[in-house]
Design a protein around this motif. Structure first.
Motif, PDB file in Angstrom:
ATOM      1  N   ASP A  22       0.889  -1.160   0.000  1.00  0.00           N
ATOM      2  CA  ASP A  22       0.000   0.000   0.000  1.00  0.00           C
ATOM      3  C   ASP A  22       0.930   1.214   0.000  1.00  0.00           C
ATOM      4  N   ILE A  23       0.984   1.925  -1.121  1.00  0.00           N
ATOM      5  CA  ILE A  23       1.956   2.992  -1.319  1.00  0.00           C
ATOM      6  C   ILE A  23       1.247   4.278  -1.725  1.00  0.00           C
ATOM      7  N   GLU A  24       1.679   5.382  -1.130  1.00  0.00           N
ATOM      8  CA  GLU A  24       1.169   6.695  -1.498  1.00  0.00           C
ATOM      9  C   GLU A  24       2.323   7.568  -1.960  1.00  0.00           C
ATOM     10  N   VAL A  25       2.078   8.345  -3.002  1.00  0.00           N
ATOM     11  CA  VAL A  25       3.049   9.295  -3.528  1.00  0.00           C
ATOM     12  C   VAL A  25       2.369  10.658  -3.587  1.00  0.00           C
ATOM     13  N   PHE A  26       2.974  11.619  -2.907  1.00  0.00           N
ATOM     14  CA  PHE A  26       2.518  13.001  -2.972  1.00  0.00           C
ATOM     15  C   PHE A  26       3.606  13.797  -3.679  1.00  0.00           C
ATOM     16  N   TYR A  27       3.224  14.810  -4.437  1.00  0.00           N
ATOM     17  CA  TYR A  27       4.221  15.631  -5.112  1.00  0.00           C
ATOM     18  C   TYR A  27       3.757  17.076  -5.182  1.00  0.00           C
ATOM     19  N   GLU A  28       4.762  17.975  -5.148  1.00  0.00           N
ATOM     20  CA  GLU A  28       4.492  19.408  -5.202  1.00  0.00           C
ATOM     21  C   GLU A  28       5.699  20.133  -5.778  1.00  0.00           C
ATOM     22  N   VAL A  29       5.448  21.292  -6.347  1.00  0.00           N
ATOM     23  CA  VAL A  29       6.520  22.116  -6.904  1.00  0.00           C
ATOM     24  C   VAL A  29       7.199  22.872  -5.769  1.00  0.00           C
ATOM     25  N   ARG A  30       8.524  22.902  -5.834  1.00  0.00           N
ATOM     26  CA  ARG A  30       9.321  23.704  -4.908  1.00  0.00           C
ATOM     27  C   ARG A  30      10.291  24.543  -5.716  1.00  0.00           C
ATOM     28  N   HIS A  31      10.553  25.734  -5.213  1.00  0.00           N
ATOM     29  CA  HIS A  31      11.518  26.630  -5.846  1.00  0.00           C
ATOM     30  C   HIS A  31      12.751  26.703  -4.948  1.00  0.00           C
ATOM     31  N   VAL A  32      13.888  26.277  -5.478  1.00  0.00           N
ATOM     32  CA  VAL A  32      15.146  26.286  -4.749  1.00  0.00           C
ATOM     33  C   VAL A  32      16.092  27.219  -5.496  1.00  0.00           C
ATOM     34  N   PRO A  33      16.552  28.290  -4.842  1.00  0.00           N
ATOM     35  CA  PRO A  33      17.365  29.284  -5.559  1.00  0.00           C
ATOM     36  C   PRO A  33      18.555  28.692  -6.323  1.00  0.00           C
ATOM     37  N   GLU A  34      19.262  27.749  -5.745  1.00  0.00           N
ATOM     38  CA  GLU A  34      20.447  27.182  -6.397  1.00  0.00           C
ATOM     39  C   GLU A  34      20.107  26.249  -7.557  1.00  0.00           C
ATOM     40  N   GLU A  35      18.932  25.632  -7.518  1.00  0.00           N
ATOM     41  CA  GLU A  35      18.572  24.601  -8.502  1.00  0.00           C
ATOM     42  C   GLU A  35      17.423  25.004  -9.421  1.00  0.00           C
ATOM     43  N   GLY A  36      16.641  25.983  -9.019  1.00  0.00           N
ATOM     44  CA  GLY A  36      15.482  26.377  -9.810  1.00  0.00           C
ATOM     45  C   GLY A  36      14.229  25.636  -9.364  1.00  0.00           C
ATOM     46  N   MET A  37      13.345  25.395 -10.301  1.00  0.00           N
ATOM     47  CA  MET A  37      12.081  24.733 -10.014  1.00  0.00           C
ATOM     48  C   MET A  37      12.303  23.223  -9.916  1.00  0.00           C
ATOM     49  N   LEU A  38      11.827  22.627  -8.813  1.00  0.00           N
ATOM     50  CA  LEU A  38      11.941  21.180  -8.585  1.00  0.00           C
ATOM     51  C   LEU A  38      10.563  20.603  -8.301  1.00  0.00           C
ATOM     52  N   MET A  39      10.405  19.329  -8.596  1.00  0.00           N
ATOM     53  CA  MET A  39       9.220  18.597  -8.170  1.00  0.00           C
ATOM     54  C   MET A  39       9.669  17.758  -6.970  1.00  0.00           C
ATOM     55  N   HIS A  40       9.031  17.995  -5.832  1.00  0.00           N
ATOM     56  CA  HIS A  40       9.362  17.271  -4.602  1.00  0.00           C
ATOM     57  C   HIS A  40       8.364  16.128  -4.428  1.00  0.00           C
ATOM     58  N   PHE A  41       8.892  14.926  -4.206  1.00  0.00           N
ATOM     59  CA  PHE A  41       8.070  13.727  -4.024  1.00  0.00           C
ATOM     60  C   PHE A  41       8.229  13.204  -2.602  1.00  0.00           C
ATOM     61  N   THR A  42       7.121  12.814  -2.011  1.00  0.00           N
ATOM     62  CA  THR A  42       7.119  12.107  -0.738  1.00  0.00           C
ATOM     63  C   THR A  42       6.404  10.789  -0.999  1.00  0.00           C
ATOM     64  N   MET A  43       7.094   9.705  -0.725  1.00  0.00           N
ATOM     65  CA  MET A  43       6.561   8.367  -0.997  1.00  0.00           C
ATOM     66  C   MET A  43       6.584   7.589   0.314  1.00  0.00           C
ATOM     67  N   SER A  44       5.442   7.031   0.700  1.00  0.00           N
ATOM     68  CA  SER A  44       5.393   6.277   1.950  1.00  0.00           C
ATOM     69  C   SER A  44       4.370   5.163   1.826  1.00  0.00           C
ATOM     70  N   GLY A  45       4.444   4.250   2.771  1.00  0.00           N
ATOM     71  CA  GLY A  45       3.489   3.157   2.785  1.00  0.00           C
ATOM     72  C   GLY A  45       4.045   1.930   3.472  1.00  0.00           C
ATOM     73  N   GLU A  46       3.507   0.796   3.061  1.00  0.00           N
ATOM     74  CA  GLU A  46       3.924  -0.497   3.617  1.00  0.00           C
ATOM     75  C   GLU A  46       4.107  -1.502   2.495  1.00  0.00           C
ATOM     76  N   VAL A  47       5.140  -2.309   2.645  1.00  0.00           N
ATOM     77  CA  VAL A  47       5.373  -3.446   1.751  1.00  0.00           C
ATOM     78  C   VAL A  47       5.558  -4.659   2.650  1.00  0.00           C
ATOM     79  N   ASN A  48       4.681  -5.627   2.498  1.00  0.00           N
ATOM     80  CA  ASN A  48       4.729  -6.842   3.312  1.00  0.00           C
ATOM     81  C   ASN A  48       4.699  -6.516   4.803  1.00  0.00           C
ATOM     82  N   GLY A  49       3.920  -5.493   5.172  1.00  0.00           N
ATOM     83  CA  GLY A  49       3.775  -5.117   6.571  1.00  0.00           C
ATOM     84  C   GLY A  49       4.892  -4.239   7.116  1.00  0.00           C
ATOM     85  N   ARG A  50       5.889  -3.938   6.297  1.00  0.00           N
ATOM     86  CA  ARG A  50       7.015  -3.105   6.738  1.00  0.00           C
ATOM     87  C   ARG A  50       6.824  -1.674   6.219  1.00  0.00           C
TER      88      ARG A  50
END
Length: 122
Positions: A22-50
């Motif tokens: 059971d996996i969830e992926v959230f994503y949003e745009v972030r602006h980082v002065p040194e790198e420019g526009m980035l897509m930030h991903f947060t991925m969490s959940g469980e695999v085989n109960g872990r």
């Protein structure tokens, strides 16, 4: 299930060789002065109960390869490579691809900085 900025995937545990996940992926745009526009991903959940949680960024010009990094993180956490959660429902993948391109203002033919491929782990 896909909604803009979020993808959730669960599987049927009756598939031989594929652990329950059971996996969830959230994503949003972030602006980082040194790198420019980035897509930030947060991925969490469980695999085989872990439980697991991962975060990563992708540069604007490489974010269209999001499925590759999501699959790598899923494999790292116990999902077999042939059971990637991102490609199971192609219509949702297409919607996520379009949403990411729209959020970042990516147009076909935009140049890619090849250094960003290495920075993003591709």
């Amino acid at each position: 299930m896909f909604t803009p900025g979020h993808l959730r995937r669960s599987n049927n545990p009756n598939i031989p060789g594929v652990p329950k996940f059971d996996i969830e992926v959230f994503y949003e745009v972030r602006h980082v002065p040194e790198e420019g526009m980035l897509m930030h991903f947060t991925m969490s959940g469980e695999v085989n109960g872990r439980a697991f949680s991962e975060e990563f960024d992708m540069h604007r010009d490489t974010a269209h390869n999001f499925a590759s990094l999501i699959a790598k993180h899923a494999v790292k956490n116990g999902v077999p490579p042939n059971a990637s959660p991102i490609m199971r429902n192609h219509s949702e993948y297409d919607a996520m691809f379009k949403d990411i391109r729209d959020k970042l203002g990516i147009k076909p033919g935009d140049p890619i900085n090849l250094d960003n491929l290495d920075k993003d782990g591709l």
